[in-house]
Design a protein around this motif. Structure first.
Motif, short mmCIF file in Angstrom:
data_model
loop_
_atom_site.label_atom_id
_atom_site.label_comp_id
_atom_site.label_asym_id
_atom_site.label_seq_id
_atom_site.Cartn_x
_atom_site.Cartn_y
_atom_site.Cartn_z
N GLU A 7 0.85 -1.21 0.00
CA GLU A 7 0.00 0.00 0.00
C GLU A 7 0.88 1.25 0.00
O GLU A 7 1.69 1.44 0.90
CB GLU A 7 -0.92 0.01 1.22
N ILE A 8 0.70 2.05 -1.02
CA ILE A 8 1.50 3.27 -1.14
C ILE A 8 0.66 4.35 -1.87
O ILE A 8 -0.10 4.02 -2.79
CB ILE A 8 2.82 3.01 -1.91
N PRO A 9 0.76 5.63 -1.44
CA PRO A 9 0.00 6.69 -2.14
C PRO A 9 0.55 6.96 -3.55
O PRO A 9 1.77 6.92 -3.76
CB PRO A 9 0.16 7.91 -1.23
N LEU A 10 -0.37 7.18 -4.47
CA LEU A 10 -0.01 7.45 -5.88
C LEU A 10 -0.15 8.96 -6.16
O LEU A 10 -1.18 9.56 -5.83
CB LEU A 10 -0.92 6.65 -6.82
N LEU A 11 0.87 9.53 -6.79
CA LEU A 11 0.85 10.95 -7.17
C LEU A 11 0.91 11.04 -8.70
O LEU A 11 1.96 10.85 -9.30
CB LEU A 11 2.03 11.69 -6.55
N PRO A 12 -0.26 11.32 -9.38
CA PRO A 12 -0.24 11.44 -10.86
C PRO A 12 0.52 12.72 -11.28
O PRO A 12 0.32 13.79 -10.70
CB PRO A 12 -1.71 11.52 -11.23
N LEU A 13 1.34 12.59 -12.29
CA LEU A 13 2.10 13.74 -12.81
C LEU A 13 1.56 14.14 -14.18
O LEU A 13 1.29 13.28 -15.02
CB LEU A 13 3.59 13.39 -12.92
N ARG A 14 1.47 15.46 -14.40
CA ARG A 14 0.99 15.98 -15.70
C ARG A 14 2.17 16.54 -16.50
O ARG A 14 2.82 17.49 -16.07
CB ARG A 14 -0.06 17.08 -15.50
N GLY A 15 2.44 15.92 -17.70
CA GLY A 15 3.49 16.41 -18.59
C GLY A 15 4.89 16.20 -18.03
O GLY A 15 5.81 16.91 -18.45
N LEU A 16 5.08 15.27 -17.13
CA LEU A 16 6.38 15.10 -16.48
C LEU A 16 6.58 13.64 -16.11
O LEU A 16 5.64 12.95 -15.69
CB LEU A 16 6.44 15.98 -15.21
N ILE A 17 7.81 13.17 -16.28
CA ILE A 17 8.19 11.81 -15.85
C ILE A 17 9.45 11.92 -14.99
O ILE A 17 10.43 12.59 -15.38
CB ILE A 17 8.43 10.90 -17.06
N VAL A 18 9.42 11.25 -13.85
CA VAL A 18 10.58 11.23 -12.95
C VAL A 18 11.27 9.87 -13.11
O VAL A 18 10.63 8.82 -12.97
CB VAL A 18 10.16 11.44 -11.49
N PHE A 19 12.57 9.91 -13.43
CA PHE A 19 13.34 8.68 -13.60
C PHE A 19 14.07 8.35 -12.30
O PHE A 19 14.29 9.25 -11.46
CB PHE A 19 14.37 8.86 -14.73
N PRO A 20 14.43 7.08 -12.11
CA PRO A 20 15.24 6.71 -10.94
C PRO A 20 16.53 7.54 -10.91
O PRO A 20 17.10 7.87 -11.95
CB PRO A 20 15.53 5.23 -11.17
N SER A 21 16.94 7.88 -9.72
CA SER A 21 18.16 8.67 -9.45
C SER A 21 17.97 10.15 -9.73
O SER A 21 18.92 10.93 -9.54
CB SER A 21 19.36 8.14 -10.27
N MET A 22 16.78 10.59 -10.20
CA MET A 22 16.53 12.02 -10.44
C MET A 22 16.07 12.70 -9.17
O MET A 22 15.34 12.12 -8.36
CB MET A 22 15.44 12.21 -11.50
N VAL A 23 16.52 13.95 -8.96
CA VAL A 23 16.09 14.76 -7.83
C VAL A 23 15.52 16.07 -8.42
O VAL A 23 16.23 16.78 -9.13
CB VAL A 23 17.25 15.07 -6.85
N LEU A 24 14.25 16.37 -8.11
CA LEU A 24 13.65 17.59 -8.67
C LEU A 24 12.49 18.05 -7.82
O LEU A 24 11.96 17.30 -6.99
CB LEU A 24 13.20 17.38 -10.10
#
Length: 782
Positions: A7-24
């Motif tokens: 069980e984990i909360p989902l955060l939908p992103l609009r026009g954006l993708i976060v890759f592993p190892s990315m900080v933003l």
């Protein structure tokens, strides 16, 4: 991390993708997303980040979200004043949604980790080197990625992380980035990113070539052109309506909204296409723009609804014009026919008469009576055919002709169109404008009138053309054949008096800032102004004299001398100075060698006094008074007739051998011509040679032949009015003009006796005073 998270909360992103190892940083504003973050902060600060398939959806369902995303940890969260949350997240690893737990308050899901699949180490190493080489070249071409970015990834030894970092810096579509995120096979992921970078390099190469081409074009032309091109590109990107592109769109909208005929619409769109391609600095650009403006502002289909009511038309004509009964009757007949036929095709009306009799105002009244727009063009002095047909667009400053200009001013396709002073057109090396008018005034041709500037045919068949002229003789025959003449002669004294009291005086009182209580002009003073201060067929000069009286009265009132000025016959000279004309030119006494003739001029009728004297000489005939060729020939014919009839007229047969004869017409500065002075010259000659006086109250007009016959003349109505003004009581006219007496106003006819004659002997019998005979000449009173 665990390979499965229940069980984990989902955060939908609009026009954006976060890759592993990315900080933003992310800004979160949706209620469910805020709730998901708050729950994550209460638990272990982990959240699942997945992109929406469509950015426009505000409340996404699970099917609107990609199933593969990135597990991330919230490193920091800050609440902004506007209610949104700004969070700092760090991507951990790829996960896939295996089950949806909750979609009501916040979205919670169950996720499973996606394991990466490695291939041959040598292959992966080769692909990594290729990728780094391609990315290095890309960073050199692209201005959006700095060289420091390449330095930060060149020493990475994990192929999967290398692809993720490089992908996050590439300006590729969201779908392509999602494809790379979903790829678990490392060699496949490397192949795909290399392919994408190769394509991006090609795009950058093309952009560079385009930039070099624009730069080369700028160097060939000028810096200003380059700036305009840049401005155009900026405006296009911003959607700015200013500049030429905005002007093109504005014209296109006007064409779409207009009621242009289909063929004209096609021409307009074609010219608009040319206008769009031509540089704004080019001279042709303004020519095309001007042409399009004319096409769009000309009326092509708009028209007013005719309301031909004969009673109303009669009221309008009577309201603006006093007298002119025959003219009004003819206009009403014309309108009645148009109402019955429901068409305005027919003869073109031409109002002919001296200046100041109301030709132009009659045309305005016609327009009012049929509820049509009115437009007037003056043809006086027009010498160039292009004034009618327009100039071709190849010339600088080209414009349509006066006809098309008038139609634009009218605003409808069925106005009353006044062609003023049509007799004043002339021709020279620039063409013959009167010939160009033939097409305009021909009902069978003017439905497809061709103007050189517009080029497309224009329909003039619904226009009601009215022309005015002072002298019919100046109008070319073919043009005259297309018009129906309506003659407006001068006004009688009674009519002028009425016009002055009802129209001119109230108008001048108002224009000079006075009131009717300030100025009063008695009838006898008005008559004196008409008789002694004006000599004209119309009332224009009379209006000027009334304006002068009003100005003098205004000065008296303003200076405080009087509060009210009453103009009488006694004080008139104080306001208008001495009289300009003698009242009438009738002789005070019967004169020997002087006869009164009637003349027709451009200002209406006039009195013509012809004087003859003879003295000892050798038969020389002298003619003075600035006579034209026709008038000189009339004098020669009269002289020859008298020589041939000398014995019957009791004149010595050798008078021409022992006497010089001088024929003079006063007002020598004024040119005079015409055949109708023939019998007047002959009467004056006989009077001088016989010593018999000519009756002072008799005026005459008629052409003479060598046999003494009296031929018909023109302008009898105008000549009769002038005789009436001069105080004559008897007029001798040719027998063939007897039919024209009916056109003379009753107020004039009742004071004149018309005597029709066929021969000069009859003229002499009537005009010359007999010895010891004081009886008046007999004749037909009409």
């Amino acid at each position: 991390m665990d390979t499965k998270i229940n069980e984990i909360p989902l955060l939908p992103l609009r026009g954006l993708i976060v890759f592993p190892s990315m900080v933003l940083h992310l800004d979160v504003g949706r209620d469910k997303s805020i709730a998901a973050l708050e729950r994550a902060m209460l638990d272990d600060q982990f959240v699942f980040l997945a992109a929406q398939k469509k950015t426009s959806i505000d409340e996404p369902k699970i099917e609107d979200i990609y199933q593969i995303g990135t597990l991330a940890k919230v490193k920091q969260m800050l609440k902004l004043p506007n209610g949104t949350l700004r969070v700092l997240v760090e991507g951990i690893d790829r996960y896939e949604i295996s089950r949806v737990i909750d979609m009501e308050n916040e979205i919670t899901v169950e996720i499973e980790k996606l394991e990466e699949v490695h291939g041959d180490k040598m292959e992966e190493e080769a692909l990594m080197r290729t990728l780094l080489a391609q990315f290095e070249q890309y960073t050199k071409l692209s201005r959006k990625i700095s060289s420091e970015t390449f330095e930060s990834v060149r020493d990475m030894d994990h192929p999967g992380r290398l692809v993720d970092i490089i992908t996050s810096h590439l300006p590729i579509k969201l779908k392509e980035k999602q494809t790379l995120l979903e790829m678990t096979n490392i060699p496949n992921r490397l192949h795909h990113i290399i392919k994408l970078i190769t394509n991006e390099k090609k795009v950058l190469d093309i952009e560079k070539k385009i930039g070099q081409r624009v730069k080369s074009s700028m160097e060939k032309t000028q810096k200003e052109y380059y700036l305009r091109e840049q401005l155009k590109a900026i405006q296009k990107e911003l959607g700015d309506r200013d500049g030429k592109s905005g002007e093109v769109e504005e014209i296109r909208e006007r064409i779409d909204e207009s009621d242009l005929p289909e063929n004209i619409r096609e021409v307009a769109l074609k010219e608009l296409g040319r206008f769009e391609k031509v540089p704004q600095s080019s001279a042709e650009s303004s020519v095309i723009r001007n042409y399009l403006e004319w096409l769009l502002t000309l009326p092509w289909t708009k028209q007013t609804q005719d309301t031909i009511d004969i009673k109303q038309a009669e009221e309008v004509l009577n309201e603006g014009h006093y007298g002119l009964d025959e003219v009004k009757e003819r206009i009403l007949e014309y309108l009645a026919v148009q109402k019955l036929t429901n068409s305005l095709k027919g003869p073109i009306l031409c109002l002919v008469g001296p200046p100041g009799v109301g030709k132009t105002s009659l045309a305005r009244s016609i327009a009012r009576s049929v509820n049509r727009n009115f437009v007037r063009i003056s043809l006086g002095g027009v010498r160039d055919e292009a004034e009618i047909r327009g100039h071709r667009r190849t010339y600088i400053g080209a414009m349509p002709g006066r006809i098309i200009q008038g139609m634009k001013k009218a605003g409808t396709i069925n106005p009353v169109f006044l062609l003023d002073e049509i007799d004043k057109m002339s021709n020279d090396f620039r063409g013959d404008p009167s010939s160009a008018m033939l097409e305009v005034l021909d009902p069978e041709q003017n439905n497809s009138f061709s103007d050189h500037f517009i080029e497309e045919t224009y329909d003039l068949s619904k226009v009601l053309f009215v022309a005015t002229a002072n002298n019919v003789a100046s109008i070319p025959g073919p043009l005259l054949d297309r018009m129906e003449l309506i003659s407006l002669s001068g006004y009688t004294e009674v009519e002028k008096l009425h016009i002055a009291k009802e129209h001119l005086l109230p108008k001048q009182i108002k224009e000079n800032g006075l009131k009717s209580a300030n100025v009063q002009i008695r009838d006898e003073a008005l008559l004196r102004i008409i008789r002694r201060y004006t000599r004209e067929a119309g009332v224009r000069g009379l209006e000027r004299q009334l304006a002068k009286v009003c100005r003098k009265a205004a000065k008296i009132i303003i200076s405080g001398e009087k509060k009210r000025v009453i103009v009488t016959e006694k004080n008139l000279e104080d306001l208008l100075d001495k009289p300009i004309y003698r009242y009438g030119l009738m002789e005070i006494e019967d004169q020997v060698g002087a006869a009164t003739g009637l003349a027709y001029t451009s200002a209406g009728g006039d009195i013509l006094s012809i004087e003859v004297s003879h003295y000892a000489g050798k038969g020389k005939l002298t003619l003075t008074g600035k006579l034209g060729e026709v008038m000189q020939e009339s004098a020669q014919a009269a002289f020859s007739y008298i020589r041939s009839r000398a014995e019957e007229l009791n004149i010595p047969s050798d008078f021409h051998e022992k006497n010089d004869i001088h024929i003079h017409v006063p007002e020598g500065a004024t040119p005079k011509d015409g055949p109708s002075a023939g019998i007047t010259i002959a009467t004056a000659l006989v009077s001088s040679l016989t010593g018999r006086a000519v009756r002072k109250e008799v005026g005459m007009t008629g052409e003479i032949t060598l046999r003494g016959r009296v031929l018909p003349i023109g302008g009898l109505k105008e000549k009769s009015l002038s005789a009436h003004r001069a105080g004559l009581t008897t007029i001798i006219i040719p027998k063939d003009n007897e039919k024209d007496i009916a056109s003379i106003p009753e107020s004039v006819k009742k004071n004149l006796t018309f005597i029709p004659v066929n021969h000069l002997d009859e003229v002499l019998e009537i005009a010359l005073v007999r010895d010891n005979d004081e009886n008046q000449p007999s004749g037909n009173r009409n």
